[in-house]
Design an enzyme around this catalytic site. Structure first.
Site, PDB file in Angstrom:
ATOM      1  N   CYS A 193       2.882  -3.333   4.002  1.00 28.39           N
ATOM      2  CA  CYS A 193       2.057  -2.062   4.264  1.00 28.39           C
ATOM      3  C   CYS A 193       2.748  -1.513   5.628  1.00 28.39           C
ATOM      4  O   CYS A 193       4.039  -1.869   5.841  1.00 28.39           O
ATOM      5  CB  CYS A 193       0.490  -2.731   4.927  1.00 28.39           C
ATOM      6  SG  CYS A 193       0.297  -3.443   6.303  1.00 28.39           S
ATOM      7  N   ASP A 229       0.903  -1.128   0.104  1.00 29.96           N
ATOM      8  CA  ASP A 229      -0.159   0.099   0.185  1.00 29.96           C
ATOM      9  C   ASP A 229       0.835   1.338  -0.089  1.00 29.96           C
ATOM     10  O   ASP A 229       2.260   1.149  -0.108  1.00 29.96           O
ATOM     11  CB  ASP A 229      -0.849  -0.191   1.333  1.00 29.96           C
ATOM     12  CG  ASP A 229      -0.442   0.258   2.509  1.00 29.96           C
ATOM     13  OD1 ASP A 229       0.919   0.366   2.553  1.00 29.96           O
ATOM     14  OD2 ASP A 229      -1.153   0.196   3.404  1.00 29.96           O
ATOM     15  N   HIS A 285       4.855 -31.521   9.550  1.00 20.38           N
ATOM     16  CA  HIS A 285       4.288 -30.193   9.390  1.00 20.38           C
ATOM     17  C   HIS A 285       3.126 -30.315   8.174  1.00 20.38           C
ATOM     18  O   HIS A 285       2.265 -29.549   8.269  1.00 20.38           O
ATOM     19  CB  HIS A 285       5.396 -29.095   8.706  1.00 20.38           C
ATOM     20  CG  HIS A 285       6.757 -29.046   9.709  1.00 20.38           C
ATOM     21  ND1 HIS A 285       6.185 -28.569  11.161  1.00 20.38           N
ATOM     22  CD2 HIS A 285       7.568 -29.492   9.744  1.00 20.38           C
ATOM     23  CE1 HIS A 285       7.337 -28.711  11.792  1.00 20.38           C
ATOM     24  NE2 HIS A 285       8.369 -29.420  10.978  1.00 20.38           N
ATOM     25  N   HIS A 291       8.024 -24.762   8.284  1.00 23.20           N
ATOM     26  CA  HIS A 291       7.278 -25.312   9.105  1.00 23.20           C
ATOM     27  C   HIS A 291       5.559 -25.067   8.533  1.00 23.20           C
ATOM     28  O   HIS A 291       4.580 -25.953   8.696  1.00 23.20           O
ATOM     29  CB  HIS A 291       7.072 -24.888  10.617  1.00 23.20           C
ATOM     30  CG  HIS A 291       8.189 -25.507  11.333  1.00 23.20           C
ATOM     31  ND1 HIS A 291       8.396 -25.388  12.711  1.00 23.20           N
ATOM     32  CD2 HIS A 291       9.416 -26.000  10.919  1.00 23.20           C
ATOM     33  CE1 HIS A 291       9.582 -26.017  13.139  1.00 23.20           C
ATOM     34  NE2 HIS A 291      10.219 -26.377  12.066  1.00 23.20           N
ATOM     35  N   THR A 298       2.242  -1.630   8.838  1.00 25.07           N
ATOM     36  CA  THR A 298       2.859  -2.719   9.986  1.00 25.07           C
ATOM     37  C   THR A 298       3.083  -3.935   9.434  1.00 25.07           C
ATOM     38  O   THR A 298       3.678  -4.895  10.128  1.00 25.07           O
ATOM     39  CB  THR A 298       1.779  -2.688  11.040  1.00 25.07           C
ATOM     40  OG1 THR A 298       0.360  -3.072  10.349  1.00 25.07           O
ATOM     41  CG2 THR A 298       1.501  -1.401  11.692  1.00 25.07           C
TER      42      THR A 298
HETATM   43  C1  RB5 Z   1      -2.138   2.632   6.338  1.00 29.55           C
HETATM   44  O1  RB5 Z   1      -1.940   4.050   7.044  1.00 29.55           O
HETATM   45  C2  RB5 Z   1      -1.751   1.580   7.541  1.00 29.55           C
HETATM   46  O2  RB5 Z   1      -2.939   1.490   8.019  1.00 29.55           O
HETATM   47  C3  RB5 Z   1      -1.392   0.422   6.568  1.00 29.55           C
HETATM   48  O3  RB5 Z   1      -0.543   0.632   5.844  1.00 29.55           O
HETATM   49  C4  RB5 Z   1      -1.143  -0.750   7.477  1.00 29.55           C
HETATM   50  O4  RB5 Z   1      -0.297  -0.690   8.591  1.00 29.55           O
HETATM   51  C5  RB5 Z   1      -2.123  -1.635   7.941  1.00 29.55           C
HETATM   52  O5  RB5 Z   1      -2.369  -2.598   8.642  1.00 29.55           O
END
Ligand code: RB5
Length: 151
Positions: free
Chosen positions: A65, A8, A133, A98, A67
């Protein structure tokens, strides 16, 4: 091996660095976007990369993304996808050995470029160990069928 990669808006810079790194190793890259820092919704990108992974043999996915959490949750909704969010190489190795993970998820706001390269290198060179596994991965597949039956 072919690599389908997508991110993203939070992951655009890291994706660019990862693609350059993978091209040095002559991997074939399918870039599923996004291509600018304009805001997009990570489930759309997860769907595109998952489609590439499921349609093509010998294709692994990388999703990024902010996180790595949202995009891995989204990808794991799709039958046949086992997306692993990894913050270190140890987890990346075990995700393949695994869990037979077919998508690696990374958080661009958590993981720096050098560590991300190391995690990716480990993920791509590690292989599923099958054995005990395999039974567990097959049980994951059956859970997917059960949720379909429940509607
Ligand atoms: C976008 O701001 C953020 O929410 C997205 O990149 C991600 O971290 C969501 O899990």
């Amino acid at each position: 091996m072919k690599i389908a990669i997508g991110c993203d808006h939070a992951g655009v810079q890291l994706k660019k660095a990862i693609i350059e790194y993978l091209q040095e190793d002559a991997y074939e890259i399918v870039d599923c976007g996004t291509f600018s820092e304009e805001s997009v919704d990570y489930p759309d990108i997860a769907e595109l990369v998952a489609g590439e992974v499921l349609r093509n043999n010998n294709t692994q996915g990388i999703l990024i993304c902010g996180t790595g959490i949202g995009i891995s949750i989204a990808a794991n909704k799709i039958n046949g996808i086992r997306a692993a969010l990894c913050h270190n190489s140890f987890c990346a190795r075990l995700a393949r050995e695994h869990n037979d993970a077919n998508i690696l998820a990374i958080g661009a706001r958590i993981t720096g470029v050098d560590l991300a390269r190391d995690i990716i290198k480990t993920f791509l060179k590690s292989n599923f160990q099958a054995g005990r596994h395999l039974r567990r991965v097959e049980k994951i597949n059956r859970l997917e069928q059960k949720s379909c039956e429940r509607g």
